[in-house]
Design an enzyme around this catalytic site. Sequence first.
Site, PDB file in Angstrom:
ATOM      1  N   ASP A  23       0.826  -1.213   0.000  1.00  0.00           N
ATOM      2  CA  ASP A  23       0.000   0.000   0.000  1.00  0.00           C
ATOM      3  C   ASP A  23       0.859   1.261   0.000  1.00  0.00           C
ATOM      4  O   ASP A  23       1.960   1.270   0.530  1.00  0.00           O
ATOM      5  CB  ASP A  23      -0.924  -0.021   1.227  1.00  0.00           C
ATOM      6  CG  ASP A  23      -2.107   0.914   1.069  1.00  0.00           C
ATOM      7  OD1 ASP A  23      -2.384   1.360  -0.074  1.00  0.00           O
ATOM      8  OD2 ASP A  23      -2.772   1.209   2.083  1.00  0.00           O
ATOM      9  N   GLY A  26      -0.015   5.138  -4.568  1.00  0.00           N
ATOM     10  CA  GLY A  26      -0.663   6.367  -5.044  1.00  0.00           C
ATOM     11  C   GLY A  26      -0.100   7.592  -4.336  1.00  0.00           C
ATOM     12  O   GLY A  26       0.225   8.609  -4.972  1.00  0.00           O
ATOM     13  N   ASN A  71     -10.860  -2.986  -5.532  1.00  0.00           N
ATOM     14  CA  ASN A  71     -10.050  -2.039  -6.301  1.00  0.00           C
ATOM     15  C   ASN A  71     -10.629  -1.720  -7.687  1.00  0.00           C
ATOM     16  O   ASN A  71     -10.182  -0.775  -8.345  1.00  0.00           O
ATOM     17  CB  ASN A  71      -8.597  -2.514  -6.426  1.00  0.00           C
ATOM     18  CG  ASN A  71      -7.799  -2.374  -5.146  1.00  0.00           C
ATOM     19  OD1 ASN A  71      -6.903  -3.172  -4.864  1.00  0.00           O
ATOM     20  ND2 ASN A  71      -8.090  -1.368  -4.331  1.00  0.00           N
ATOM     21  N   TRP A  72     -11.653  -2.473  -8.122  1.00  0.00           N
ATOM     22  CA  TRP A  72     -12.319  -2.157  -9.398  1.00  0.00           C
ATOM     23  C   TRP A  72     -13.034  -0.815  -9.342  1.00  0.00           C
ATOM     24  O   TRP A  72     -13.390  -0.250 -10.378  1.00  0.00           O
ATOM     25  CB  TRP A  72     -13.343  -3.237  -9.762  1.00  0.00           C
ATOM     26  CG  TRP A  72     -12.746  -4.597  -9.990  1.00  0.00           C
ATOM     27  CD1 TRP A  72     -12.830  -5.655  -9.130  1.00  0.00           C
ATOM     28  CD2 TRP A  72     -12.000  -5.058 -11.123  1.00  0.00           C
ATOM     29  NE1 TRP A  72     -12.169  -6.746  -9.655  1.00  0.00           N
ATOM     30  CE2 TRP A  72     -11.651  -6.412 -10.875  1.00  0.00           C
ATOM     31  CE3 TRP A  72     -11.581  -4.461 -12.318  1.00  0.00           C
ATOM     32  CZ2 TRP A  72     -10.913  -7.169 -11.782  1.00  0.00           C
ATOM     33  CZ3 TRP A  72     -10.843  -5.227 -13.217  1.00  0.00           C
ATOM     34  CH2 TRP A  72     -10.519  -6.558 -12.946  1.00  0.00           C
ATOM     35  N   ARG A  74     -11.765   1.893  -8.700  1.00  0.00           N
ATOM     36  CA  ARG A  74     -10.825   2.955  -9.101  1.00  0.00           C
ATOM     37  C   ARG A  74     -11.052   3.371 -10.556  1.00  0.00           C
ATOM     38  O   ARG A  74     -11.662   2.628 -11.326  1.00  0.00           O
ATOM     39  CB  ARG A  74      -9.406   2.453  -8.910  1.00  0.00           C
ATOM     40  CG  ARG A  74      -9.134   2.177  -7.438  1.00  0.00           C
ATOM     41  CD  ARG A  74      -7.704   1.818  -7.205  1.00  0.00           C
ATOM     42  NE  ARG A  74      -7.485   1.616  -5.781  1.00  0.00           N
ATOM     43  CZ  ARG A  74      -6.324   1.730  -5.176  1.00  0.00           C
ATOM     44  NH1 ARG A  74      -5.256   2.043  -5.862  1.00  0.00           N
ATOM     45  NH2 ARG A  74      -6.223   1.545  -3.881  1.00  0.00           N
ATOM     46  N   SER A 198      -8.244  -4.559   5.164  1.00  0.00           N
ATOM     47  CA  SER A 198      -8.853  -4.290   3.856  1.00  0.00           C
ATOM     48  C   SER A 198      -9.223  -5.572   3.103  1.00  0.00           C
ATOM     49  O   SER A 198      -8.931  -5.709   1.910  1.00  0.00           O
ATOM     50  CB  SER A 198      -7.932  -3.410   2.992  1.00  0.00           C
ATOM     51  OG  SER A 198      -7.652  -2.196   3.646  1.00  0.00           O
TER      52      SER A 198
HETATM   53  C1  IPE Z   1      -5.510  -2.784  -0.089  1.00  0.00           C
HETATM   54  O1  IPE Z   1      -5.184  -1.452  -0.303  1.00  0.00           O
HETATM   55  C2  IPE Z   1      -5.492  -3.528  -1.375  1.00  0.00           C
HETATM   56  C3  IPE Z   1      -4.181  -3.777  -1.938  1.00  0.00           C
HETATM   57  C4  IPE Z   1      -3.025  -3.400  -1.448  1.00  0.00           C
HETATM   58  C5  IPE Z   1      -4.180  -4.530  -3.149  1.00  0.00           C
HETATM   59  P1  IPE Z   1      -6.289  -0.339  -0.539  1.00  0.00           P
HETATM   60  O2  IPE Z   1      -5.542   0.920  -0.728  1.00  0.00           O
HETATM   61  O3  IPE Z   1      -7.207  -0.757  -1.617  1.00  0.00           O
HETATM   62  O4  IPE Z   1      -7.077  -0.350   0.848  1.00  0.00           O
HETATM   63  P2  IPE Z   1      -7.962   0.771   1.545  1.00  0.00           P
HETATM   64  O5  IPE Z   1      -8.949   1.246   0.515  1.00  0.00           O
HETATM   65  O6  IPE Z   1      -7.033   1.846   1.978  1.00  0.00           O
HETATM   66  O7  IPE Z   1      -8.584   0.080   2.709  1.00  0.00           O
HETATM   67  C1  IPE Z   2      -1.632  -0.039  -3.334  1.00  0.00           C
HETATM   68  O1  IPE Z   2      -1.357   1.325  -3.393  1.00  0.00           O
HETATM   69  C2  IPE Z   2      -1.782  -0.663  -4.694  1.00  0.00           C
HETATM   70  C3  IPE Z   2      -3.130  -1.173  -4.980  1.00  0.00           C
HETATM   71  C4  IPE Z   2      -4.163  -1.130  -4.209  1.00  0.00           C
HETATM   72  C5  IPE Z   2      -3.309  -1.765  -6.300  1.00  0.00           C
HETATM   73  P1  IPE Z   2      -2.528   2.388  -3.473  1.00  0.00           P
HETATM   74  O2  IPE Z   2      -2.828   2.651  -4.903  1.00  0.00           O
HETATM   75  O3  IPE Z   2      -3.671   1.971  -2.637  1.00  0.00           O
HETATM   76  O4  IPE Z   2      -1.810   3.662  -2.837  1.00  0.00           O
HETATM   77  P2  IPE Z   2      -2.490   4.759  -1.925  1.00  0.00           P
HETATM   78  O5  IPE Z   2      -3.087   4.049  -0.747  1.00  0.00           O
HETATM   79  O6  IPE Z   2      -3.522   5.450  -2.764  1.00  0.00           O
HETATM   80  O7  IPE Z   2      -1.354   5.632  -1.543  1.00  0.00           O
HETATM   81 MG    MG Z   3      -4.148   2.303  -0.694  1.00  0.00          MG
END
Ligand code: IPE
Ligand code: IPE
Ligand code: MG
Length: 242
Positions: A23, A26, A71-72, A74, A198
């Site tokens: 995590d 982003g 995550n879909w 997004r 999560s």
């Molecule tokens: C958990 O991270 C899913 C993965 C790392 C693949 P998210 O970023 O999706 O989780 P939340 O939304 O912060 O709980």
């Molecule tokens: C984890 O990083 C990767 C996936 C969930 C695919 P994030 O994309 O959730 O990164 P943040 O939480 O927005 O920083």
């Molecule tokens: Mg995240």
Amino acid sequence: MAKKISCLGENIIPPAHVGVIMDGNGRWAKKRGLPRKFGHREGAKTFRTITRHAKAVGVDYITYYAFSTENWKRPKDEVESIMDLFEKYLDEVKDFIEENIRIRFIGDRSVLRPSLQEKMLDTEETSKDFDAMTLVLAINYGGRDEICHSVKTLAEKVKRGELDPKDITEEMIERNLYTEEIPPLDLVIRPSGEQRLSNFMIWQAAYAEFYYTNILWPDFKNADFDRAILDFCERNRRFGGV
Ligand code: IPE
Ligand code: IPE
Ligand code: MG
């Protein structure tokens, strides 16, 4: 399997199964004024480095949470770029094959691109006899979805008259999870400062130890992994006993 000696020291008994919730990709990109997909690309590099290191540390299984059933939600282009990264990785996976690492996937793959599904099957097949470590990738994975899937399989057996509901055991539910023969989690590492599961391996994490750090996944280094392992080694696990 030959007895492994951890690069952290002969007396270190590392966790058999480590889960990593990758995590913070982003936020890593945002801090640099870059689109989120650059964070995912950087996170994929960390994933390669940590996987090699985990083998040296001596863990038997490492499971990465790469894409959740949630995550879909997004933006489409972000999802696309994550799927592209998976495919690119599977094209390069022969590096890991040379390292004797077995690769497995968990999650509902039926809705993924056919080209990706094919590569997943291929990778599992090619690496199935490798025994230095098992790398598990959770793609379109959700802990609730997994339990639901297992329960449906058992319900079908009940419907066919092959199983009496009163005979259902925890082992039966477990055997029908995506993880089948994969052992439960000993340690879950979550970078980025969030302190939650999560929907990651909620069944298999029932007695796992948790390690949280504020470091964002793309910045996570081997030394951070070592800190988590050494911290784990200090814990006193009781499993409900005394
Ligand atoms: C958990 O991270 C899913 C993965 C790392 C693949 P998210 O970023 O999706 O989780 P939340 O939304 O912060 O709980
Ligand atoms: C984890 O990083 C990767 C996936 C969930 C695919 P994030 O994309 O959730 O990164 P943040 O939480 O927005 O920083
Ligand atoms: Mg995240």
